[in-house]
Design an enzyme around this catalytic site. Structure first.
Site, PDB file in Angstrom:
ATOM      1  N   ASP A 162      -6.627  -5.099   6.380  1.00 22.47           N
ATOM      2  CA  ASP A 162      -6.119  -6.228   5.597  1.00 22.47           C
ATOM      3  C   ASP A 162      -6.435  -7.564   6.260  1.00 22.47           C
ATOM      4  O   ASP A 162      -5.758  -8.557   6.048  1.00 22.47           O
ATOM      5  CB  ASP A 162      -4.609  -6.086   5.382  1.00 22.47           C
ATOM      6  CG  ASP A 162      -3.820  -6.119   6.685  1.00 22.47           C
ATOM      7  OD1 ASP A 162      -4.432  -6.038   7.769  1.00 22.47           O
ATOM      8  OD2 ASP A 162      -2.583  -6.225   6.619  1.00 22.47           O
TER       9      ASP A 162
ATOM     10  N   ASN B  44       0.830  -1.208   0.000  1.00 23.46           N
ATOM     11  CA  ASN B  44       0.000   0.000   0.000  1.00 23.46           C
ATOM     12  C   ASN B  44       0.866   1.261   0.000  1.00 23.46           C
ATOM     13  O   ASN B  44       0.594   2.208  -0.743  1.00 23.46           O
ATOM     14  CB  ASN B  44      -0.928  -0.024   1.215  1.00 23.46           C
ATOM     15  CG  ASN B  44      -2.245   0.661   0.977  1.00 23.46           C
ATOM     16  OD1 ASN B  44      -2.746   0.677  -0.130  1.00 23.46           O
ATOM     17  ND2 ASN B  44      -2.806   1.207   2.027  1.00 23.46           N
TER      18      ASN B  44
ATOM     19  N   ARG C 264      -8.164 -25.277   1.769  1.00 23.74           N
ATOM     20  CA  ARG C 264      -6.745 -25.589   1.697  1.00 23.74           C
ATOM     21  C   ARG C 264      -6.029 -24.933   0.528  1.00 23.74           C
ATOM     22  O   ARG C 264      -4.820 -24.742   0.570  1.00 23.74           O
ATOM     23  CB  ARG C 264      -6.504 -27.083   1.706  1.00 23.74           C
ATOM     24  CG  ARG C 264      -6.795 -27.818   0.424  1.00 23.74           C
ATOM     25  CD  ARG C 264      -6.553 -29.312   0.578  1.00 23.74           C
ATOM     26  NE  ARG C 264      -6.609 -30.205  -0.502  1.00 23.74           N
ATOM     27  CZ  ARG C 264      -7.223 -30.108  -1.659  1.00 23.74           C
ATOM     28  NH1 ARG C 264      -7.875 -29.045  -1.946  1.00 23.74           N
ATOM     29  NH2 ARG C 264      -7.206 -31.052  -2.554  1.00 23.74           N
TER      30      ARG C 264
ATOM     31  N   ASP D  33      -6.064  -0.891  -2.805  1.00 25.55           N
ATOM     32  CA  ASP D  33      -7.511  -1.141  -2.895  1.00 25.55           C
ATOM     33  C   ASP D  33      -7.811  -2.237  -3.918  1.00 25.55           C
ATOM     34  O   ASP D  33      -8.652  -3.110  -3.685  1.00 25.55           O
ATOM     35  CB  ASP D  33      -8.257   0.134  -3.270  1.00 25.55           C
ATOM     36  CG  ASP D  33      -8.316   1.141  -2.128  1.00 25.55           C
ATOM     37  OD1 ASP D  33      -7.910   0.798  -0.992  1.00 25.55           O
ATOM     38  OD2 ASP D  33      -8.778   2.278  -2.368  1.00 25.55           O
TER      39      ASP D  33
ATOM     40  N   HIS E 214      -2.348   3.737  -2.676  1.00 26.79           N
ATOM     41  CA  HIS E 214      -3.656   3.255  -2.213  1.00 26.79           C
ATOM     42  C   HIS E 214      -4.515   2.661  -3.324  1.00 26.79           C
ATOM     43  O   HIS E 214      -5.212   1.664  -3.077  1.00 26.79           O
ATOM     44  CB  HIS E 214      -4.406   4.369  -1.474  1.00 26.79           C
ATOM     45  CG  HIS E 214      -3.773   4.708  -0.159  1.00 26.79           C
ATOM     46  ND1 HIS E 214      -3.906   3.912   0.952  1.00 26.79           N
ATOM     47  CD2 HIS E 214      -2.972   5.740   0.199  1.00 26.79           C
ATOM     48  CE1 HIS E 214      -3.228   4.439   1.957  1.00 26.79           C
ATOM     49  NE2 HIS E 214      -2.649   5.553   1.530  1.00 26.79           N
TER      50      HIS E 214
END
Length: 181
Positions: free
Chosen positions: A138, A103, A158, A112, A108
């Site tokens: 996050d 980030n 998994r 995003d 940003h």
């Protein structure tokens, strides 16, 4: 005499629905009572109410369930387990490692876009009846409810770490997208 106020849902011949606010007023007219009806289309208001309800329980960036909706679904799963000891559910928490680096270094908009991609990856990794949630920045969580066995929950999720690594290679992020589960 009297008044009735409420909402009605009118259906057109073609099946289209029109929500209306209705005001019915009974008025004396000689020996009879005349009913005056006033209808107002409230489609825009209903759409706004639906959007407010959606925003109250969904993350605005990813469209996933938010913390409030996740907690509500967790409570329901716990109540089902209390009523039926055979009922199985599992919860998985996912924290994106080094997201702050991505980030901060790439900006940003890239961060995003990465969060949206992770949200879609998680959403497509589970059943439509499971709850995928963005807890905060996050951090994500998945509620797998109504499992056939404990093994089925593990099998279902998994591949998430591998798919996250593939997300890195397909999106070209440096450093790679890693997660703690």
């Amino acid at each position: 005499t009297g008044t009735h106020h409420g909402e009605w849902l009118f259906r057109h011949n073609g099946g289209r629905e029109l929500p209306c606010e209705v005001l019915l007023t009974a008025l004396p007219h000689g020996q009879r009572v005349v009913v005056h009806a006033s209808l107002r289309d409230i489609t825009a208001r209903k759409r706004a109410e639906e959007e407010i309800a959606r925003l109250a329980f969904h993350d605005s960036l990813t469209g996933l369930a938010n913390r409030s909706l996740f907690h509500e679904h967790m409570k329901q799963a716990i109540h089902r387990k209390l009523r039926n000891p055979q009922h199985l559910y599992a919860v998985m928490f996912i924290d994106l490692d080094r997201f702050k680096i991505i980030n901060d270094s790439l900006g940003h908009p890239v961060g995003d876009a990465l969060l949206k991609a992770v949200a879609e990856l998680l959403r497509t990794s589970v059943r439509s009846t499971d709850t995928v949630c963005r807890i905060s920045g996050d951090e994500f969580a998945i509620l797998l409810d109504g499992l056939a066995s404990t093994r089925s929950g593990v099998q279902r999720t998994r591949l998430i770490p591998q798919r996250l690594k593939q997300l890195h290679s397909s999106a070209g992020h440096d450093p790679p997208v890693l997660a703690t589960l």
